[in-house]
Design a protein around this motif. Structure first.
Motif, PDB file in Angstrom:
ATOM      1  N   ALA A 131       5.949  -7.514   2.869  1.00  0.00           N
ATOM      2  CA  ALA A 131       5.319  -7.372   3.784  1.00  0.00           C
ATOM      3  C   ALA A 131       3.827  -7.687   4.136  1.00  0.00           C
ATOM      4  N   ASP A 132       3.120  -7.960   5.157  1.00  0.00           N
ATOM      5  CA  ASP A 132       1.856  -8.283   5.115  1.00  0.00           C
ATOM      6  C   ASP A 132       1.086  -7.020   4.971  1.00  0.00           C
ATOM      7  N   ARG A 133       1.515  -6.004   5.618  1.00  0.00           N
ATOM      8  CA  ARG A 133       0.813  -4.619   5.238  1.00  0.00           C
ATOM      9  C   ARG A 133       1.967  -3.614   5.389  1.00  0.00           C
ATOM     10  N   PRO A 134       2.495  -3.413   4.240  1.00  0.00           N
ATOM     11  CA  PRO A 134       3.648  -2.375   3.999  1.00  0.00           C
ATOM     12  C   PRO A 134       3.087  -0.818   3.976  1.00  0.00           C
ATOM     13  N   LEU A 135       3.997  -0.266   5.029  1.00  0.00           N
ATOM     14  CA  LEU A 135       3.437   1.079   5.165  1.00  0.00           C
ATOM     15  C   LEU A 135       4.192   1.916   4.117  1.00  0.00           C
ATOM     16  N   VAL A 136       3.835   2.999   3.434  1.00  0.00           N
ATOM     17  CA  VAL A 136       4.563   3.757   2.660  1.00  0.00           C
ATOM     18  C   VAL A 136       4.174   5.237   3.010  1.00  0.00           C
ATOM     19  N   VAL A 137       5.158   6.163   3.230  1.00  0.00           N
ATOM     20  CA  VAL A 137       4.916   7.687   3.422  1.00  0.00           C
ATOM     21  C   VAL A 137       5.027   8.401   2.445  1.00  0.00           C
ATOM     22  N   ASP A 138       4.192   9.290   1.952  1.00  0.00           N
ATOM     23  CA  ASP A 138       4.627  10.369   0.930  1.00  0.00           C
ATOM     24  C   ASP A 138       4.587  11.640   1.875  1.00  0.00           C
ATOM     25  N   LEU A 139       5.987  12.101   1.804  1.00  0.00           N
ATOM     26  CA  LEU A 139       6.125  13.139   2.610  1.00  0.00           C
ATOM     27  C   LEU A 139       6.363  14.449   1.896  1.00  0.00           C
ATOM     28  N   GLY A 140       5.483  15.453   2.587  1.00  0.00           N
ATOM     29  CA  GLY A 140       5.409  16.766   1.854  1.00  0.00           C
ATOM     30  C   GLY A 140       4.304  16.744   0.500  1.00  0.00           C
ATOM     31  N   TYR A 141       3.263  16.360   0.546  1.00  0.00           N
ATOM     32  CA  TYR A 141       2.763  16.075  -0.530  1.00  0.00           C
ATOM     33  C   TYR A 141       2.215  17.381  -1.328  1.00  0.00           C
ATOM     34  N   GLY A 142       1.933  18.342  -0.504  1.00  0.00           N
ATOM     35  CA  GLY A 142       1.847  19.774  -0.996  1.00  0.00           C
ATOM     36  C   GLY A 142       0.250  20.161  -0.933  1.00  0.00           C
ATOM     37  N   ALA A 143      -0.296  21.077  -1.762  1.00  0.00           N
ATOM     38  CA  ALA A 143      -1.468  21.626  -1.496  1.00  0.00           C
ATOM     39  C   ALA A 143      -2.864  20.953  -1.920  1.00  0.00           C
ATOM     40  N   SER A 144      -2.160  19.775  -2.555  1.00  0.00           N
ATOM     41  CA  SER A 144      -3.296  18.853  -2.791  1.00  0.00           C
ATOM     42  C   SER A 144      -3.285  17.635  -2.559  1.00  0.00           C
ATOM     43  N   HIS A 145      -4.134  16.743  -2.331  1.00  0.00           N
ATOM     44  CA  HIS A 145      -3.870  15.227  -2.113  1.00  0.00           C
ATOM     45  C   HIS A 145      -3.742  14.515  -3.330  1.00  0.00           C
ATOM     46  N   THR A 146      -3.711  15.119  -4.406  1.00  0.00           N
ATOM     47  CA  THR A 146      -3.787  14.439  -5.722  1.00  0.00           C
ATOM     48  C   THR A 146      -2.623  13.236  -5.867  1.00  0.00           C
ATOM     49  N   THR A 147      -1.421  13.899  -5.781  1.00  0.00           N
ATOM     50  CA  THR A 147      -0.196  12.978  -5.976  1.00  0.00           C
ATOM     51  C   THR A 147      -0.081  11.692  -5.054  1.00  0.00           C
ATOM     52  N   THR A 148      -0.593  12.008  -3.747  1.00  0.00           N
ATOM     53  CA  THR A 148      -0.694  10.986  -2.845  1.00  0.00           C
ATOM     54  C   THR A 148      -1.867   9.787  -3.131  1.00  0.00           C
ATOM     55  N   LEU A 149      -2.814  10.353  -3.520  1.00  0.00           N
ATOM     56  CA  LEU A 149      -3.869   9.480  -4.113  1.00  0.00           C
ATOM     57  C   LEU A 149      -3.519   8.677  -5.222  1.00  0.00           C
ATOM     58  N   GLU A 150      -2.651   9.198  -6.459  1.00  0.00           N
ATOM     59  CA  GLU A 150      -1.987   8.649  -7.096  1.00  0.00           C
ATOM     60  C   GLU A 150      -1.249   7.497  -7.048  1.00  0.00           C
ATOM     61  N   LEU A 151      -0.362   7.823  -6.023  1.00  0.00           N
ATOM     62  CA  LEU A 151       0.668   6.923  -5.646  1.00  0.00           C
ATOM     63  C   LEU A 151      -0.002   5.738  -5.062  1.00  0.00           C
ATOM     64  N   PHE A 152      -1.198   5.820  -4.223  1.00  0.00           N
ATOM     65  CA  PHE A 152      -1.509   4.933  -3.414  1.00  0.00           C
ATOM     66  C   PHE A 152      -2.226   3.834  -4.546  1.00  0.00           C
ATOM     67  N   LEU A 153      -3.090   4.426  -5.705  1.00  0.00           N
ATOM     68  CA  LEU A 153      -3.805   3.593  -6.441  1.00  0.00           C
ATOM     69  C   LEU A 153      -2.840   2.735  -7.046  1.00  0.00           C
ATOM     70  N   ARG A 154      -1.625   3.474  -7.627  1.00  0.00           N
ATOM     71  CA  ARG A 154      -0.528   2.702  -8.683  1.00  0.00           C
ATOM     72  C   ARG A 154       0.113   1.733  -7.633  1.00  0.00           C
ATOM     73  N   LEU A 155       0.342   1.774  -6.428  1.00  0.00           N
ATOM     74  CA  LEU A 155       1.120   0.785  -5.628  1.00  0.00           C
ATOM     75  C   LEU A 155      -0.052  -0.331  -5.261  1.00  0.00           C
ATOM     76  N   ARG A 156      -1.298   0.050  -5.089  1.00  0.00           N
ATOM     77  CA  ARG A 156      -2.184  -0.973  -4.950  1.00  0.00           C
ATOM     78  C   ARG A 156      -2.173  -1.968  -6.038  1.00  0.00           C
ATOM     79  N   ARG A 157      -1.840  -1.704  -7.136  1.00  0.00           N
ATOM     80  CA  ARG A 157      -2.054  -2.560  -8.425  1.00  0.00           C
ATOM     81  C   ARG A 157      -0.955  -3.608  -8.182  1.00  0.00           C
ATOM     82  N   VAL A 158       0.096  -3.245  -7.553  1.00  0.00           N
ATOM     83  CA  VAL A 158       1.453  -4.313  -7.500  1.00  0.00           C
ATOM     84  C   VAL A 158       1.433  -4.617  -6.143  1.00  0.00           C
ATOM     85  N   CYS A 159       0.704  -4.298  -5.306  1.00  0.00           N
ATOM     86  CA  CYS A 159       0.598  -4.728  -3.732  1.00  0.00           C
ATOM     87  C   CYS A 159      -0.599  -4.414  -3.180  1.00  0.00           C
TER      88      CYS A 159
END
Length: 269
Positions: A36-64
Protein backbone atom coordinates in the motif's frame (compact mmCIF):
# COMPACT_ATOMS: atom_id res chain seq x y z
CA UNK A 1 -18.42 11.67 17.72
CA UNK A 2 -19.16 7.91 17.75
CA UNK A 3 -19.67 6.20 21.09
CA UNK A 4 -16.46 4.74 22.46
CA UNK A 5 -16.75 0.96 22.70
CA UNK A 6 -14.87 -0.89 25.40
CA UNK A 7 -13.54 -0.49 28.94
CA UNK A 8 -10.38 1.05 30.32
CA UNK A 9 -7.64 -1.55 30.85
CA UNK A 10 -5.10 -1.66 33.66
CA UNK A 11 -2.71 0.01 31.29
CA UNK A 12 0.40 -1.92 32.30
CA UNK A 13 3.16 -1.50 29.74
CA UNK A 14 6.90 -1.02 29.42
CA UNK A 15 9.85 -0.70 27.07
CA UNK A 16 10.24 -3.66 24.70
CA UNK A 17 7.32 -5.53 26.23
CA UNK A 18 5.93 -6.28 22.76
CA UNK A 19 9.22 -6.69 20.90
CA UNK A 20 8.50 -10.35 20.12
CA UNK A 21 5.17 -9.60 18.49
CA UNK A 22 6.60 -6.56 16.68
CA UNK A 23 9.43 -8.64 15.26
CA UNK A 24 6.92 -11.21 14.03
CA UNK A 25 4.63 -8.55 12.53
CA UNK A 26 7.51 -6.97 10.62
CA UNK A 27 8.63 -10.33 9.23
CA UNK A 28 5.21 -11.78 8.43
CA UNK A 29 3.33 -8.66 7.33
CA UNK A 30 6.10 -6.49 5.92
CA UNK A 31 5.12 -7.37 2.36
CA UNK A 32 1.48 -6.58 3.12
CA UNK A 33 2.42 -3.14 4.41
CA UNK A 34 4.65 -2.41 1.42
CA UNK A 35 1.77 -3.27 -0.92
CA UNK A 36 0.00 0.00 0.00
CA UNK A 37 1.10 3.59 -0.60
CA UNK A 38 0.39 4.80 2.93
CA UNK A 39 -0.60 1.75 4.97
CA UNK A 40 -2.50 2.50 8.15
CA UNK A 41 -1.70 0.51 11.29
CA UNK A 42 -3.73 0.76 14.49
CA UNK A 43 -2.31 -0.05 17.92
CA UNK A 44 -5.45 -0.63 19.96
CA UNK A 45 -5.38 -0.12 23.73
CA UNK A 46 -1.73 0.86 24.09
CA UNK A 47 -2.05 1.52 27.82
CA UNK A 48 -0.68 4.04 30.26
CA UNK A 49 2.38 4.87 28.16
CA UNK A 50 2.96 5.67 24.51
CA UNK A 51 6.11 3.53 24.56
CA UNK A 52 4.98 0.34 22.83
CA UNK A 53 3.15 2.28 20.10
CA UNK A 54 6.27 4.33 19.39
CA UNK A 55 8.35 1.14 19.29
CA UNK A 56 5.89 -0.44 16.83
CA UNK A 57 6.10 2.66 14.64
CA UNK A 58 9.90 2.66 14.58
CA UNK A 59 10.12 -1.06 13.86
CA UNK A 60 7.56 -0.97 11.05
CA UNK A 61 9.17 2.09 9.48
CA UNK A 62 12.29 -0.02 8.93
CA UNK A 63 10.34 -2.40 6.68
CA UNK A 64 7.87 0.14 5.27
CA UNK A 65 8.98 3.81 5.44
CA UNK A 66 5.53 5.09 4.47
CA UNK A 67 3.58 3.33 7.24
CA UNK A 68 1.30 5.42 9.46
CA UNK A 69 0.61 4.24 13.00
CA UNK A 70 -2.27 5.43 15.16
CA UNK A 71 -2.45 4.57 18.84
CA UNK A 72 -6.06 4.24 20.03
CA UNK A 73 -6.86 4.48 23.75
CA UNK A 74 -10.19 4.79 25.55
CA UNK A 75 -8.73 6.69 28.53
CA UNK A 76 -8.58 10.46 27.78
CA UNK A 77 -5.71 11.00 30.24
CA UNK A 78 -3.56 8.42 28.45
CA UNK A 79 -4.21 10.03 25.08
CA UNK A 80 -3.33 13.46 26.45
CA UNK A 81 -0.08 12.09 27.91
CA UNK A 82 0.87 10.45 24.58
CA UNK A 83 0.19 13.35 22.22
CA UNK A 84 3.44 15.24 22.95
CA UNK A 85 5.24 12.27 21.37
CA UNK A 86 3.42 12.52 18.06
CA UNK A 87 5.45 12.94 14.91
CA UNK A 88 4.97 12.61 11.18
CA UNK A 89 3.28 9.25 10.68
CA UNK A 90 2.54 8.65 14.38
CA UNK A 91 -0.54 9.92 16.19
CA UNK A 92 -2.75 9.11 19.18
CA UNK A 93 -6.55 9.30 19.32
CA UNK A 94 -9.31 8.74 21.84
CA UNK A 95 -11.45 5.67 21.16
CA UNK A 96 -12.06 1.98 21.55
CA UNK A 97 -13.07 -0.96 19.40
CA UNK A 98 -14.98 1.34 17.05
CA UNK A 99 -11.55 2.53 15.80
CA UNK A 100 -12.03 6.27 15.17
CA UNK A 101 -9.36 6.53 12.47
CA UNK A 102 -9.30 8.07 9.01
CA UNK A 103 -9.92 4.87 7.09
CA UNK A 104 -9.83 1.06 7.25
CA UNK A 105 -6.52 -0.06 8.74
CA UNK A 106 -4.39 -2.58 6.92
CA UNK A 107 -3.13 -3.94 10.23
CA UNK A 108 -4.45 -3.88 13.80
CA UNK A 109 -2.36 -4.82 16.80
CA UNK A 110 -4.29 -5.39 20.05
CA UNK A 111 -2.26 -6.74 22.96
CA UNK A 112 -3.34 -7.33 26.55
CA UNK A 113 -6.70 -5.72 25.75
CA UNK A 114 -9.21 -8.58 25.80
CA UNK A 115 -8.15 -10.37 28.99
CA UNK A 116 -10.66 -8.45 31.09
CA UNK A 117 -13.61 -9.57 28.93
CA UNK A 118 -15.51 -12.83 28.78
CA UNK A 119 -14.91 -15.39 26.05
CA UNK A 120 -18.10 -14.53 24.16
CA UNK A 121 -17.24 -10.82 24.28
CA UNK A 122 -13.76 -11.57 22.94
CA UNK A 123 -15.24 -13.38 19.94
CA UNK A 124 -17.59 -10.44 19.35
CA UNK A 125 -14.73 -7.93 19.45
CA UNK A 126 -12.75 -10.06 17.02
CA UNK A 127 -15.72 -9.89 14.66
CA UNK A 128 -16.00 -6.14 15.12
CA UNK A 129 -12.33 -5.54 14.39
CA UNK A 130 -12.36 -7.84 11.36
CA UNK A 131 -15.22 -5.80 9.89
CA UNK A 132 -13.10 -2.65 10.16
CA UNK A 133 -10.08 -4.03 8.31
CA UNK A 134 -9.09 -2.91 4.86
CA UNK A 135 -9.37 -5.66 2.21
CA UNK A 136 -6.52 -8.10 2.67
CA UNK A 137 -5.78 -6.69 6.12
CA UNK A 138 -4.67 -8.51 9.25
CA UNK A 139 -5.10 -8.46 13.03
CA UNK A 140 -2.57 -9.55 15.63
CA UNK A 141 -4.30 -10.04 18.99
CA UNK A 142 -2.75 -11.60 22.03
CA UNK A 143 -1.30 -11.44 25.49
CA UNK A 144 2.18 -11.30 26.94
CA UNK A 145 3.84 -11.38 30.35
CA UNK A 146 4.77 -8.16 32.12
CA UNK A 147 8.26 -8.07 30.61
CA UNK A 148 7.34 -9.78 27.35
CA UNK A 149 9.23 -13.04 27.89
CA UNK A 150 6.13 -15.16 27.27
CA UNK A 151 3.53 -14.33 24.66
CA UNK A 152 0.79 -15.96 22.60
CA UNK A 153 -1.08 -14.24 19.79
CA UNK A 154 -3.66 -15.02 17.16
CA UNK A 155 -3.39 -13.87 13.58
CA UNK A 156 -6.69 -12.98 11.92
CA UNK A 157 -7.86 -11.68 8.58
CA UNK A 158 -11.26 -10.57 7.36
CA UNK A 159 -12.51 -14.16 7.28
CA UNK A 160 -11.55 -15.09 10.86
CA UNK A 161 -8.63 -16.43 12.90
CA UNK A 162 -5.93 -18.07 10.80
CA UNK A 163 -2.91 -18.76 13.03
CA UNK A 164 -1.79 -19.03 16.63
CA UNK A 165 1.78 -18.20 17.62
CA UNK A 166 3.64 -19.15 20.80
CA UNK A 167 6.71 -17.08 21.66
CA UNK A 168 9.05 -17.40 24.63
CA UNK A 169 12.45 -16.30 25.80
CA UNK A 170 14.74 -19.29 26.14
CA UNK A 171 15.25 -20.02 29.80
CA UNK A 172 12.07 -18.16 30.69
CA UNK A 173 9.95 -21.28 31.11
CA UNK A 174 10.25 -24.84 32.40
CA UNK A 175 7.93 -26.45 29.88
CA UNK A 176 6.05 -25.04 26.87
CA UNK A 177 2.63 -25.34 28.53
CA UNK A 178 3.74 -22.55 30.88
CA UNK A 179 2.61 -20.29 28.03
CA UNK A 180 -1.00 -21.43 28.54
CA UNK A 181 -1.58 -18.52 30.91
CA UNK A 182 -0.99 -16.19 27.92
CA UNK A 183 -3.50 -17.80 25.56
CA UNK A 184 -5.96 -15.40 23.88
CA UNK A 185 -9.25 -15.00 25.71
CA UNK A 186 -11.00 -17.06 23.05
CA UNK A 187 -8.87 -20.07 24.04
CA UNK A 188 -7.67 -19.67 27.60
CA UNK A 189 -10.76 -21.24 29.18
CA UNK A 190 -10.66 -24.06 26.62
CA UNK A 191 -7.46 -25.54 27.97
CA UNK A 192 -9.28 -28.54 29.44
CA UNK A 193 -9.33 -32.24 28.48
CA UNK A 194 -11.28 -32.84 25.30
CA UNK A 195 -10.37 -29.51 23.69
CA UNK A 196 -7.82 -29.27 20.85
CA UNK A 197 -5.70 -26.63 22.58
CA UNK A 198 -5.31 -28.89 25.62
CA UNK A 199 -4.22 -31.78 23.42
CA UNK A 200 -1.70 -29.59 21.63
CA UNK A 201 -0.13 -28.26 24.83
CA UNK A 202 0.13 -31.82 26.12
CA UNK A 203 1.96 -32.84 22.95
CA UNK A 204 4.11 -29.69 23.10
CA UNK A 205 5.29 -30.66 26.57
CA UNK A 206 5.89 -34.24 25.48
CA UNK A 207 7.96 -33.17 22.45
CA UNK A 208 9.97 -30.83 24.69
CA UNK A 209 10.69 -33.71 27.07
CA UNK A 210 11.62 -36.11 24.27
CA UNK A 211 14.15 -33.62 22.98
CA UNK A 212 15.65 -32.91 26.41
CA UNK A 213 19.06 -34.40 25.45
CA UNK A 214 19.52 -31.58 22.95
CA UNK A 215 19.38 -29.16 25.87
CA UNK A 216 23.08 -29.86 26.25
CA UNK A 217 23.54 -27.72 23.13
CA UNK A 218 21.24 -24.98 24.40
CA UNK A 219 17.52 -24.26 24.64
CA UNK A 220 17.47 -23.02 21.04
CA UNK A 221 18.45 -26.40 19.60
CA UNK A 222 15.96 -28.14 21.85
CA UNK A 223 13.16 -25.78 20.71
CA UNK A 224 13.99 -26.32 17.03
CA UNK A 225 13.92 -30.09 17.49
CA UNK A 226 10.65 -29.82 19.42
CA UNK A 227 9.09 -27.88 16.54
CA UNK A 228 10.19 -30.57 14.09
CA UNK A 229 8.73 -33.28 16.32
CA UNK A 230 5.39 -31.48 16.60
CA UNK A 231 5.26 -30.89 12.85
CA UNK A 232 4.85 -34.65 12.44
CA UNK A 233 1.38 -34.57 13.96
CA UNK A 234 0.30 -30.90 14.09
CA UNK A 235 0.09 -28.24 11.32
CA UNK A 236 3.16 -26.34 12.47
CA UNK A 237 4.32 -23.72 9.97
CA UNK A 238 7.57 -25.04 8.51
CA UNK A 239 8.40 -22.38 5.94
CA UNK A 240 9.07 -18.63 6.12
CA UNK A 241 7.69 -16.20 6.83
CA UNK A 242 5.57 -18.01 9.44
CA UNK A 243 7.82 -20.88 10.34
CA UNK A 244 10.92 -22.91 9.78
CA UNK A 245 14.26 -22.58 11.50
CA UNK A 246 14.46 -18.76 11.03
CA UNK A 247 11.39 -18.37 13.27
CA UNK A 248 11.95 -21.36 15.56
CA UNK A 249 15.43 -20.19 16.53
CA UNK A 250 13.80 -17.06 17.98
CA UNK A 251 11.63 -19.13 20.30
CA UNK A 252 8.51 -19.00 18.13
CA UNK A 253 6.07 -21.62 16.93
CA UNK A 254 3.09 -20.90 14.67
CA UNK A 255 0.24 -23.26 13.85
CA UNK A 256 -2.92 -23.20 11.78
CA UNK A 257 -5.78 -21.96 13.92
CA UNK A 258 -8.16 -24.57 12.51
CA UNK A 259 -6.35 -27.35 14.39
CA UNK A 260 -6.73 -25.53 17.71
CA UNK A 261 -10.16 -23.97 17.34
CA UNK A 262 -12.56 -24.48 20.27
CA UNK A 263 -14.53 -27.69 20.02
CA UNK A 264 -17.92 -26.07 19.69
CA UNK A 265 -20.27 -24.82 17.00
CA UNK A 266 -20.51 -21.08 16.61
CA UNK A 267 -17.90 -18.36 16.88
CA UNK A 268 -14.74 -18.89 14.90
CA UNK A 269 -15.75 -22.13 13.21
Amino acid sequence: MPKRIGEITRGTTGHNRLRRADRWVAAVHGRLLRSADRPLVVDLGYGASHTTTLELFLRLRRVCPSVEVVGVEIDPARVAAARPYEREGLSFVLGGFELPVSGPPLLIRAFNVLRQYGEAEAWDYWTMLRARLAPGGAIVEGTCSEVGHRAVWAGLDTTGPRTLTFSARFGGFERPSDLAERLPKTLIHRNVPGEPIHAFLRDFDHAWAVNAPLGAYGHRQRWIATARTLAGTWPVAERPPLGGVPRWRLGELTLDWAALAPDHVGHGR
